[in-house]
Design an enzyme around this catalytic site. Structure first.
Site, mmCIF file in Angstrom:
data_model
loop_
_atom_site.group_PDB
_atom_site.id
_atom_site.type_symbol
_atom_site.label_atom_id
_atom_site.label_comp_id
_atom_site.label_asym_id
_atom_site.label_seq_id
_atom_site.Cartn_x
_atom_site.Cartn_y
_atom_site.Cartn_z
ATOM 1 N N GLN A 92 -4.401 2.226 -7.228
ATOM 2 C CA GLN A 92 -3.875 1.405 -5.960
ATOM 3 C C GLN A 92 -4.898 2.001 -4.706
ATOM 4 O OE1 GLN A 92 -1.797 3.009 -3.047
ATOM 5 N NE2 GLN A 92 -0.069 1.396 -3.431
ATOM 6 N N SER A 97 0.989 -1.433 -0.047
ATOM 7 C CA SER A 97 -0.107 -0.054 -0.023
ATOM 8 C C SER A 97 0.612 1.159 0.049
ATOM 9 C CB SER A 97 -0.968 0.005 1.118
ATOM 10 O OG SER A 97 -1.900 1.034 1.031
ATOM 11 N N LEU A 98 0.851 2.027 1.058
ATOM 12 C CA LEU A 98 1.680 3.279 1.282
ATOM 13 C C LEU A 98 3.228 3.002 0.904
ATOM 14 C CD1 LEU A 98 3.854 4.382 3.877
ATOM 15 C CD2 LEU A 98 1.482 3.578 4.989
ATOM 16 N N ARG A 124 -2.121 12.034 0.473
ATOM 17 C CA ARG A 124 -2.884 10.600 0.317
ATOM 18 C C ARG A 124 -3.594 10.368 1.832
ATOM 19 N NH1 ARG A 124 -1.445 5.182 0.993
ATOM 20 N NH2 ARG A 124 -2.272 3.788 -0.957
#
Length: 315
Positions: free
Chosen positions: A253, A94-95, A119
């Site tokens: 994503q 993810s991140l 984000r």
């Protein structure tokens, strides 16, 4: 020996993260200073001292985790002469995909910090507090098929999808609160344990579309360079090297599934990786690696002693 570097995602943060690296190495302190300056906040102080509830906020946890990963990478380069090209691939959960891109020199550290701050804020804004939920489905009977069956039942009450396919025995679902509750009931009926997650928003599901739109605008002006090594990306579970592709993939994503199990399986089989090295805070990904690719070596780099041992192992 073929090596892959892995970069952790949200949930691996903890008060005190990166403190040992900062105390031991000026090169680590330099990275934390770069991130502080880019964000206009003393994130490094929050990381070291807390409070935990502020560090856990998505907008702080995301750049903080990246900062620790990149500080460790900077130490490896400056103190031990080891750069990212020691690896055949990089990948992040993810991140952590942003951390992987920065580690591979596809993004600068300041740009990555600013993108992750935005984000985190965008994800928090996307869904009202209490409207969404996530749950982890775990246990020996848990696999992607079980999770998708539970999510299908949940989707009758609202948005409900598989968010993270972490490894067999650990799949996360995300969506509307009522839908997740229905999916939890079905998952238990199918033989899985289900644990509601204490998260601030339902990540990696269609409810995050407003955040994806914000990131689309932000990433349009971001400067991507060719990565020094291929980045195995979340939404395709395959390596990517084209700078122009990363913008699209990072937008996808936000609402898309983190295909971590598939990414790891691809690296272990098609990519020939025999050593997975988690760089940054915590040991979540190295633990997953042991379950997904038990024949490979798995380790984590959290402390100065970890970095020294890793450097010595490459000599």
């Amino acid at each position: 020996m073929t090596l892959a570097l892995l970069f952790p995602g949200q949930g691996s943060q903890s008060v005190g993260m990166g403190a040992e690296l900062a105390d031991a190495y000026a090169s680590a302190r330099d990275v934390f200073a770069e991130v502080d300056e880019a964000l206009g906040q003393k994130l490094s102080v929050l990381m070291r001292e807390g409070p935990d509830d502020q560090l856990t906020l998505t907008e702080n946890a995301q750049p903080a985790l990246m900062a620790v990963s990149l500080a460790a990478m900077r130490v490896l380069k400056v103190e031990f002469g080891i750069d990212v090209t020691v690896a055949a691939f990089v990948a992040g959960h993810s991140l952590g995909e942003y951390s992987a891109l920065a580690a591979a020199d596809a993004l600068t550290v300041p740009d990555t910090a600013r993108l992750l701050k935005l984000r985190g804020q965008a994800m928090q804004r996307a869904v009202g507090v209490g409207q969404g939920a996530m749950a982890s489905l775990i246990g020996p009977k848990t696999d992607l098929a079980l999770a998708e069956a539970a999510a299908a039942v949940g989707s009758q009450a609202g948005v409900c999808v598989v968010a993270n396919d972490n490894n067999r025995g650990n799949v996360v679902i995300s969506g509307d609160k009522a839908a997740i509750e229905a999916a939890i009931a079905k998952a238990k009926e199918l033989g899985a344990r289900a644990i509601p997650l204490n998260v601030s928003a339902p990540f990696h599901c269609p409810l995050m579309q407003p955040a994806a739109d914000e990131m689309d605008r932000a990433l349009t002006s971001a400067v991507f360079m060719p990565p020094a090594v291929p980045v195995v990306v979340n939404v395709t579970a395959r390596p990517e090297t084209a700078p122009e592709a990363f913008r699209r993939l990072l937008v996808e994503q936000v609402t898309g599934r983190v295909r971590w199990r598939e990414s790891m399986e691809w690296m272990a089989t098609e990519g020939g990786v025999t050593r997975f090295v988690e760089v940054g805070s915590g040991k979540v990904l190295s633990g997953m690696a042991k379950r997904i690719a038990p024949e490979a070596e798995s380790l984590s780099l959290n402390t100065p002693a970890d970095l020294e041992a890793f450097a010595a192992s490459l000599r």
